[in-house]
Design a protein around this motif. Sequence first.
Motif, mmCIF file in Angstrom:
data_model
loop_
_atom_site.group_PDB
_atom_site.id
_atom_site.type_symbol
_atom_site.label_atom_id
_atom_site.label_comp_id
_atom_site.label_asym_id
_atom_site.label_seq_id
_atom_site.Cartn_x
_atom_site.Cartn_y
_atom_site.Cartn_z
ATOM 1 N N GLU A 18 1.063 -1.637 0.096
ATOM 2 C CA GLU A 18 -0.071 0.008 -0.204
ATOM 3 C C GLU A 18 0.894 1.446 0.131
ATOM 4 O O GLU A 18 0.604 2.513 -0.808
ATOM 5 N N MET B 246 1.629 1.270 -3.052
ATOM 6 C CA MET B 246 0.408 2.128 -4.403
ATOM 7 C C MET B 246 0.739 3.572 -4.447
ATOM 8 O O MET B 246 0.068 4.257 -5.146
ATOM 9 N N VAL B 247 0.683 4.231 -3.314
ATOM 10 C CA VAL B 247 0.037 5.247 -2.965
ATOM 11 C C VAL B 247 0.511 6.155 -3.673
ATOM 12 O O VAL B 247 0.602 7.018 -4.862
ATOM 13 N N GLY B 248 2.249 5.888 -3.781
ATOM 14 C CA GLY B 248 3.428 6.312 -4.724
ATOM 15 C C GLY B 248 2.035 6.233 -6.749
ATOM 16 O O GLY B 248 2.780 6.982 -7.716
ATOM 17 N N LEU C 61 0.238 5.743 -7.251
ATOM 18 C CA LEU C 61 -1.349 7.111 -7.573
ATOM 19 C C LEU C 61 -1.003 8.344 -8.413
ATOM 20 O O LEU C 61 -1.988 9.273 -8.391
ATOM 21 N N ALA C 62 0.126 8.838 -8.234
ATOM 22 C CA ALA C 62 0.595 9.908 -8.873
ATOM 23 C C ALA C 62 0.198 10.376 -10.479
ATOM 24 O O ALA C 62 -0.005 9.123 -11.177
ATOM 25 N N PRO D 16 -2.576 0.527 -10.610
ATOM 26 C CA PRO D 16 -1.477 1.017 -9.692
ATOM 27 C C PRO D 16 -0.953 -0.130 -8.861
ATOM 28 O O PRO D 16 0.426 -0.629 -8.394
ATOM 29 N N ARG E 26 8.921 3.992 -2.868
ATOM 30 C CA ARG E 26 8.414 5.119 -3.383
ATOM 31 C C ARG E 26 8.286 6.312 -3.871
ATOM 32 O O ARG E 26 6.948 6.425 -4.822
#
Lengths: 258, 310
Positions: free
Chosen positions: A98, A101-103, A105-106, A115, A151
């Motif tokens: 997770e 994954m945040v990265g 979602l850029a 993602p 990340r």
Amino acid sequence: MTPLLEIQGLNKRFAGLVAVNDVSFSLAAGEIAGILGPNGAGKTTLFNLLTGFLASDSGSVRFDGRDLAGEPPHQIVNRGLARTFQLCRPFAGMSVLENVMVGCLAPRVRHRHAPRARARAILEAVGLAHRADAPVEVLPYGDLRRLEIARALATGPRLLLLDEPFAGLGATEIEPISALIRRLHASEGLTILLIEHRLREFMQLVSRVIAMDFGRVIASGTPADIVRHPRVIEAYIGRDDEVSETGEPPAGEPRGAA
Amino acid sequence: MKGRRATGVIVVLAALAALPLFIRSEYLLGILSVCFIYGIWATSWDFMSGLTGRENFGHALFIGAGAYTAAFLNGKVGFAPWWGLPAGAAMAGGLSLVIGIPTLRLRGPYFALAMLAAATIMQRLTLIFWQYSGGEEGIPGLDPLLESKAAVYYLCLGVFVVITLALLLLAGSHWGLILRSIRGDEAAAQAAGVNVTFHKIAALVVSAFCAGIGGVLYAHYQEAVTPDVFSVALSISIIIMVYVGGIGSLYGPAAGAVLLALLPELLRGLGQYRLWVYSLVLIFILFFAPEGVIAPLWRRVTGGATGGAP
Ligand SMILES: Nc1ncnc2c1ncn2[C@@H]1O[C@H](COP(=O)(O)OP(=O)(O)O)[C@@H](O)[C@H]1O
Ligand SMILES: [Mg+2]
């Protein structure tokens, strides 16, 4: 060819202290370079200026031909300039996958790649695939350093700024991370600028070293040149009472490395 | 694991849907309706504050905005009561922008304090502008949204379930991941390309919108509104419900709020000791189960992993 990153006359002052003093240099696309300097030299502050976490007092930063003045951090990331932090800053309460994954979602990358699949591929590339579902709280420090890089990679950067990627690692843990950075540079064609306060780690890794002290660039050249540079030797040996954040005295490193 | 959770959810929902068949007491159905409204308030608080970690000490601002908008339109202007739902939700959402845009771009306690202050100020304003708001007495004589208590029960249950499921879906989506990264480490989220200010404000608008709907339901359930809907006590009791349920899980606060709102009724037999027991139960829970009670229990029963949506 215009450089990928062009820094001109950058200044940053904290109360009475000049943390970054008239710094100018540029990076060509595909280059791998290092910033060397004792603790407090202003290296992290320079990264914070480049990535929009701090506003400079004067000077300019051009990335990919564009002036970054006044842009917030997330926008700079979306232009392709990503960073890691000197102290690992994982997203607490989330799994390793997770976090990456945040990265992913850029906006820069989210529409081109799914993602979750992309995050898995990146974990594979940095050697963390077996930890994908672990909560970050249980990761050993070496894996946190890899996660920090993963990340940043997830945002699809052209230029990667690594703030002391070896900090807190033992001798045996440094080499695999160093190999990872070399691989990212060689196979992904990433432009990389990394900070390190021990010259030894730079010798095999970077093609150019920019040495800083008291906020200024005091020397620039190949690692072999820098080792013999009188001002670099003075910067280190002149302060051999100083103890670095990792608990090791940086003093004498240039001699040891030479 | 997923199957057990789905079964659990369906059993609970079926039991709640069947309840009016067994409970004939209108009084009890009314109490349960209010419990569901508390569930809406707690879940919506948790969506913003539980996921992003920015605590909101004035959720009553949104509740009161919804309730007073509905009461004014119905009681003072004479609109049909259903108009309150979109109008109250929009008013709450609009107020959240007014508070969120200037304060959520800053770090530190500004947002939490601005929410607290805004709710308190609104409570004073209802006294100052008494011609419109009815002052101390509020606005009485509102029409109920539906005539029978059983119908109101189903309405409140339905809105509660829909809002909770919708917020759970959002929390489990990519957007939820982004919101949780802000709670994890705001600077690191920025470094990962997250526009943290935008996402915090967006989450607050969603939270306010849902709380406003709860406020409208509450006003029409009571058929009256009083300045208490803006009270600090209400804001704090919602936060307590969230912590008891398990902050950040949404379903924990949803269930925790329903149960805690019901608890004083269950303790009615204790007479004057009721509040003492209620407070002791709360202190006991918060002291011995800082992770909350409902969410950890649910995870153990259904064998789920920690964190995130079910
Ligand atoms: N946010 C800040 N406020 C005040 N002083 C700072 C801040 N950040 C860094 N400094 C100071 O600026 C100088 C340079 O710090 P830094 O850039 O972290 O050095 P380095 O990364 O080279 O060790 C230090 O003296 C440090 O104390
Ligand atoms: Mg530093």
